[in-house]
Motif scaffolding. Structure first.
Motif: not given
Length: 175
Positions: A130-142, A148-153, A156-166
Motif C-alpha cells: 500500500s505504499m504510495p505509487g505502488e499500484r500505479s507502478k504495478f499497473k504500468l509494469r503489467l 518479473r519473477e524477482a518481484e516476489g514469487r 507475481s504468481e497471483a498477479e500473473t495468474w490474474a492476467a491469464q485469467l482475464h
C-alpha cells in the motif's frame, strides 16, 4: 465484464490476494467487486466469479465450501475460478506435492467446474503493497510486460495468474 471476487474471512492473506487479483483485473478493464463470502448475498448479475480460501486440513475453509454449496446452481452457469492460499506451498515442490495440492480443491470441483485454479503461498501478502505509487507502478509494469519473477514469487504468481485469467474470461464470455 463484471466480476465478483470473494474470499473466506475478512482479512489476512486470502483477502490480500483477492485485492491483488482485483487490481490486476481492474487494470485490464474489468469491473470488479471484492467482498468477503459472508457478505455475498447473490452471485447473479456478475459475468464471472473468482473465489478464494485458505487451505485448512487439506481442503477449503468451511465458510468457503458453504459459499460454493449455497451458490452452486448459479456458479454452474458462469465462469468460476478459484484460488487457494497454502502457507506451506513455498516448501512443497515436485509432481507429488502438486497432486496433493490439487486435492485441496477436489470438493469444489466436484460441485462446480472451475475454469482456472491458482495456488499461492501467501508470503508476499506480508509485504506492504500500500505504499504510495505502488499500484500505479504495478499497473504500468503489467501493461508494459515488465513484471518479473524477482518481484516476489507469490506476489507475481497471483498477479500473473490474474492476467491469464482475464484473457481466459474474455475468450469464454465472447462465445
Amino acid at each position: 465484464m463484471k466480476i465478483l471476487i470473494t474470499h473466506s474471512g475478512t482479512s489476512g492473506p486470502v483477502a490480500g490476494t483477492a485485492e491483488r487479483i482485483a487490481r490486476v483485473l481492474t487494470g485490464l478493464g474489468a469491473e470488479i467487486t471484492v467482498l468477503p463470502m459472508s457478505l455475498v448475498t447473490t452471485v447473479k448479475g456478475f459475468s464471472a466469479v473468482v473465489a478464494g480460501s485458505m487451505e485448512q486440513a487439506g481442503g477449503w475453509m468451511p465458510e468457503a465450501m458453504e459459499f460454493v454449496r449455497r451458490n452452486q446452481g448459479s456458479l454452474r452457469k458462469k465462469p468460476f475460478a478459484v484460488f487457494t492460499i497454502i502457507p506451506s506451498l513455498a516448501t512443497e515442490k515436485g509432481a507429488e506435492s502438486r497432486m496433493v495440492i490439487m486435492q485441496y480443491t477436489a470438493h469444489v470441483r466436484g460441485m462446480v467446474h472451475t475454469v482456472s485454479e491458482g495456488f499461492f503461498s501467501g508470503e508476499a501478502n506480508s509485504r506492504d503493497a500500500s505504499m504510495p505509487g505502488e499500484r500505479s507502478k504495478f499497473k504500468l509494469r503489467l501493461l508494459l510486460g515488465l513484471l518479473r519473477e524477482a518481484e516476489g514469487r507469490s506476489h507475481s504468481e497471483a498477479e500473473t495468474w490474474a492476467a491469464q485469467l482475464h484473457d481466459k474470461l474474455v475468450r469464454l464470455l465472447a462465445r
